[in-house]
Design an enzyme around this catalytic site. Structure first.
Site, PDB file in Angstrom:
ATOM      1  CB  CYS A   1      -0.977  -0.003   1.165  1.00  0.00           C
ATOM      2  SG  CYS A   1      -0.360   0.692   2.685  1.00  0.00           S
ATOM      3  CD  GLU A   2      -0.898   5.497  -3.431  1.00  0.00           C
ATOM      4  OE1 GLU A   2      -0.375   5.095  -4.484  1.00  0.00           O
ATOM      5  OE2 GLU A   2      -1.706   6.436  -3.389  1.00  0.00           O
ATOM      6  CG  HIS A   3      -2.254   5.349   1.927  1.00  0.00           C
ATOM      7  ND1 HIS A   3      -3.383   4.647   1.596  1.00  0.00           N
ATOM      8  CD2 HIS A   3      -2.240   6.433   1.111  1.00  0.00           C
ATOM      9  CE1 HIS A   3      -4.038   5.281   0.642  1.00  0.00           C
ATOM     10  NE2 HIS A   3      -3.364   6.352   0.315  1.00  0.00           N
ATOM     11  CG  HIS A   4       0.014   2.533   6.279  1.00  0.00           C
ATOM     12  ND1 HIS A   4      -1.221   2.466   5.681  1.00  0.00           N
ATOM     13  CD2 HIS A   4      -0.109   3.400   7.305  1.00  0.00           C
ATOM     14  CE1 HIS A   4      -2.073   3.250   6.337  1.00  0.00           C
ATOM     15  NE2 HIS A   4      -1.418   3.831   7.319  1.00  0.00           N
TER      16      HIS A   4
ATOM     17  CD  GLN B   1      -8.481  -4.242  -3.149  1.00  0.00           C
ATOM     18  OE1 GLN B   1      -8.054  -4.320  -2.002  1.00  0.00           O
ATOM     19  NE2 GLN B   1      -9.554  -4.895  -3.553  1.00  0.00           N
TER      20      GLN B   1
ATOM     21  CG  HIS C   1      -5.550  -3.408   2.059  1.00  0.00           C
ATOM     22  ND1 HIS C   1      -5.051  -2.384   1.301  1.00  0.00           N
ATOM     23  CD2 HIS C   1      -6.476  -4.031   1.294  1.00  0.00           C
ATOM     24  CE1 HIS C   1      -5.663  -2.370   0.131  1.00  0.00           C
ATOM     25  NE2 HIS C   1      -6.535  -3.362   0.098  1.00  0.00           N
TER      26      HIS C   1
ATOM     27  CB  CYS D   1      -1.868  -0.787   6.383  1.00  0.00           C
ATOM     28  SG  CYS D   1      -3.119  -0.591   5.117  1.00  0.00           S
TER      29      CYS D   1
END
Ligand SMILES: [Zn+2]
Length: 208
Positions: free
Chosen positions: A98-101, A139, A167, A169
């Site tokens: 995931c690009e956030h975490h 996603q 996910h 995260c």
């Protein structure tokens, strides 16, 4: 260090000349800092080679930046002798981040299309999933990218993509909902305009 970077075609070009890829030494130093940030000592014996290993594994985990789905899909398509119904490749496993975490997303992709006279080699569909999986992702974006790549290259009557993924995260941190999965879909062409075709796609994915 340069030699390592040069082993990867397109290295440093993904982000443009203004943001060239760092050297292997810089990447390893960044890992050492994160090890200290986590609370460990990068100089203890068990961690001495970890920065090198992490930098190397990143080249594989994020190899999708080096690849273009258009190249993988190619320009040659197979003739199908009049076959014009749904072609579905289901349960394509993938690993992304995931690009956030920057923690893993694991799941399965189901990809279908309605051919308009020509078809793709089946393995190419799985390759497209892998190319977009091996990047930092959401996603939702990944689902749309797979559909768009096939749609624009093959120009079929319609494309349907469903991704079912967990996910980490969500599972490992934050709300800690282990085992919950997220479903996303993208439909184009006939799959978008004809609910009956969408329903057939869904039943083909789920009826075993
Ligand atoms: Zn996340």
């Amino acid at each position: 260090m340069d030699a390592i970077v040069k082993n990867f075609p397109g290295a440093g070009t993904q982000n443009g000349a203004a943001n060239p890829r760092p050297t292997q030494a810089e990447a390893e130093e960044a890992v050492r800092i994160l090890l200290r940030w986590a609370g460990d000592n990068p100089d203890r014996e068990g961690l001495l080679d970890t920065p090198k290993r992490v930098a190397k594994s990143y080249r594989e985990l994020f190899s999708g930046y080096e690849l273009d789905a258009n190249d993988v899909l190619g320009t040659t398509f197979e003739e199908v002798g009049g076959y014009d119904d749904i072609i579905l490749v289901r349960d394509i496993p993938f690993y992304s981040h995931c690009e956030h975490h920057m923690v893993p997303i694991t799941g399965k992709a189901h990809v279908a299309y309605l051919p308009a006279g020509r078809v793709l080699g089946l393995s190419k569909i799985a390759r497209v999933v892998e190319i977009y999986g091996r990047r930092l992702q959401t996603q939702e974006t990944m689902t749309a990218q797979i559909a768009q790549a096939i749609d624009s290259k093959l120009k079929p009557r319609g494309v349907a993509v469903m991704i079912d993924a967990e996910h980490m995260c969500m599972s490992m941190r934050g709300v800690q909902k282990q085992g919950s999965t997220t479903l996303t879909t993208s439909f184009s062409g006939t799959f978008k305009t004809e609910p009956a075709q969408q329903a057939r796609f869904m039943s083909m994915v789920y009826n075993r």
